[in-house]
Design a protein around this motif. Structure first.
Motif, mmCIF file in Angstrom:
data_model
loop_
_atom_site.group_PDB
_atom_site.id
_atom_site.type_symbol
_atom_site.label_atom_id
_atom_site.label_comp_id
_atom_site.label_asym_id
_atom_site.label_seq_id
_atom_site.Cartn_x
_atom_site.Cartn_y
_atom_site.Cartn_z
ATOM 1 N N GLN A 51 1.026 -1.220 -0.068
ATOM 2 C CA GLN A 51 -0.024 0.008 0.106
ATOM 3 C C GLN A 51 0.851 1.285 -0.109
ATOM 4 O O GLN A 51 1.704 1.518 1.023
ATOM 5 C CB GLN A 51 -0.942 0.112 1.131
ATOM 6 N N PRO A 52 0.788 2.179 -1.244
ATOM 7 C CA PRO A 52 1.703 3.251 -0.850
ATOM 8 C C PRO A 52 1.518 4.143 0.054
ATOM 9 O O PRO A 52 2.418 4.699 0.703
ATOM 10 C CB PRO A 52 1.227 3.766 -2.267
ATOM 11 N N GLU A 98 4.638 7.378 4.507
ATOM 12 C CA GLU A 98 4.055 8.087 5.802
ATOM 13 C C GLU A 98 3.072 8.984 5.232
ATOM 14 O O GLU A 98 3.431 9.702 4.199
ATOM 15 C CB GLU A 98 5.031 8.802 6.555
ATOM 16 N N GLY A 99 1.909 9.419 5.914
ATOM 17 C CA GLY A 99 1.067 10.489 5.448
ATOM 18 C C GLY A 99 0.032 10.113 4.271
ATOM 19 O O GLY A 99 0.387 9.354 3.579
ATOM 20 N N PRO A 130 13.024 11.760 1.477
ATOM 21 C CA PRO A 130 12.065 10.295 1.409
ATOM 22 C C PRO A 130 11.118 10.265 2.547
ATOM 23 O O PRO A 130 11.531 10.857 3.647
ATOM 24 C CB PRO A 130 13.152 9.313 1.338
ATOM 25 N N ASP A 131 9.828 9.744 2.565
ATOM 26 C CA ASP A 131 9.144 9.584 3.552
ATOM 27 C C ASP A 131 8.559 8.335 4.057
ATOM 28 O O ASP A 131 7.573 7.952 4.013
ATOM 29 C CB ASP A 131 7.828 10.478 3.651
#
Length: 256
Positions: A193-194, A225-226, A234-235
């Motif tokens: 899941q992105p 994240e988010g 990068p997250d």
């Protein structure tokens, strides 16, 4: 695509544990082969065959996590196969790369069987979408050999009880499961899941030859994240960072 330094880049994976020379233009490995390698339940001393190994990203990421494997790769594009051999030599990995179409394997290879088969088949069926300008990218992304042959070849090359691990588009999950037919059991699907609130775009599938355990749909693995990407940094989630940077395995709870 000539295999020269000018035509390639040297890229780091798994926080620098793996360095991969790959085409500057054409198919370039990103996160998919890293997730594929992280899902394979291989153990030291076992044999692994990667179908369509490209420049060797998935096999070499697996070797970085699990020492002592005997690796084989099949790649039909000679330039990519040459890069895979160079990358394996740089890594000191015991990997034999065979230049062949997986639908026409050599007699010697057809006499071999493996504990594991890895596959990252082309995502798009023949005749769909727009053709990529680069022939290497087009060959990597669009089916010439049908998905059913990829899975049939994996089944034929696996030992009884051996594991197939593959990554594909979520929308192709029904095609993957249909192609597995009655020859595989213990099928487990891990959706990638992105972001929160978004549908999975990829699925990682593990299946065991001749097994009878029931199908399992696992909880999604969240990558970022988010709800949206904010800024240039990068997250990745902590769990994604562990896989992509620290060579942690993907969680297939109750499946190992």
């Amino acid at each position: 695509m000539p295999v020269t330094e000018d035509a390639t880049t040297l890229d780091a994976f798994l926080g620098g544990r793996v360095t991969l020379r790959q085409p500057r233009h054409g198919y370039r490995a990103a996160t998919d082969p890293v997730f594929l390698a992280a899902a394979c339940p291989a153990k030291a001393g076992q044999t692994v065959l990667e179908l369509g190994c490209g420049a060797g990203a998935a096999s070499l990421c697996l070797a970085a996590r699990v020492p002592g494997l005997e690796l084989f790769g099949v790649e039909r594009q000679p330039d990519y196969a040459a890069l895979a051999r160079e990358n394996a030599a740089r890594a000191g990995a015991a990997m034999t790369v065979i230049t062949a179409d997986l639908g026409a394997l050599s007699h010697d290879l057809r006499q071999m069987s493996f504990d594991h088969v890895l596959a990252n088949p082309p995502f798009f069926p023949a005749g769909s979408g727009s053709q990529a300008q680069d022939p290497g990218r087009e060959a990597a992304n669009r089916e010439d050999t049908p998905l059913s042959i990829w899975i049939d070849t994996a089944r034929a090359r696996l030992k009884p009880g051996g594991w197939l691990t593959l990554i594909h588009l979520a929308e192709r999950l029904p095609d993957c499961l249909a192609a597995m037919g009655a020859g595989f059991g213990a099928v487990a699907v891990l959706p990638l899941q992105p972001r929160i609130g978004r549908a999975a775009t990829r699925v990682v599938i593990r299946a065991r030859k001749s097994a009878r355990a029931p199908f399992a749909l696992l909880a999604p693995f969240l990558i970022h994240e988010g709800a949206d990407h904010a800024g240039d940094a990068p997250d990745f989630t902590d769990q994604a960072q562990a896989v992509l940077r620290a060579a942690a395995p993907l969680p297939f709870a109750g499946q190992d």
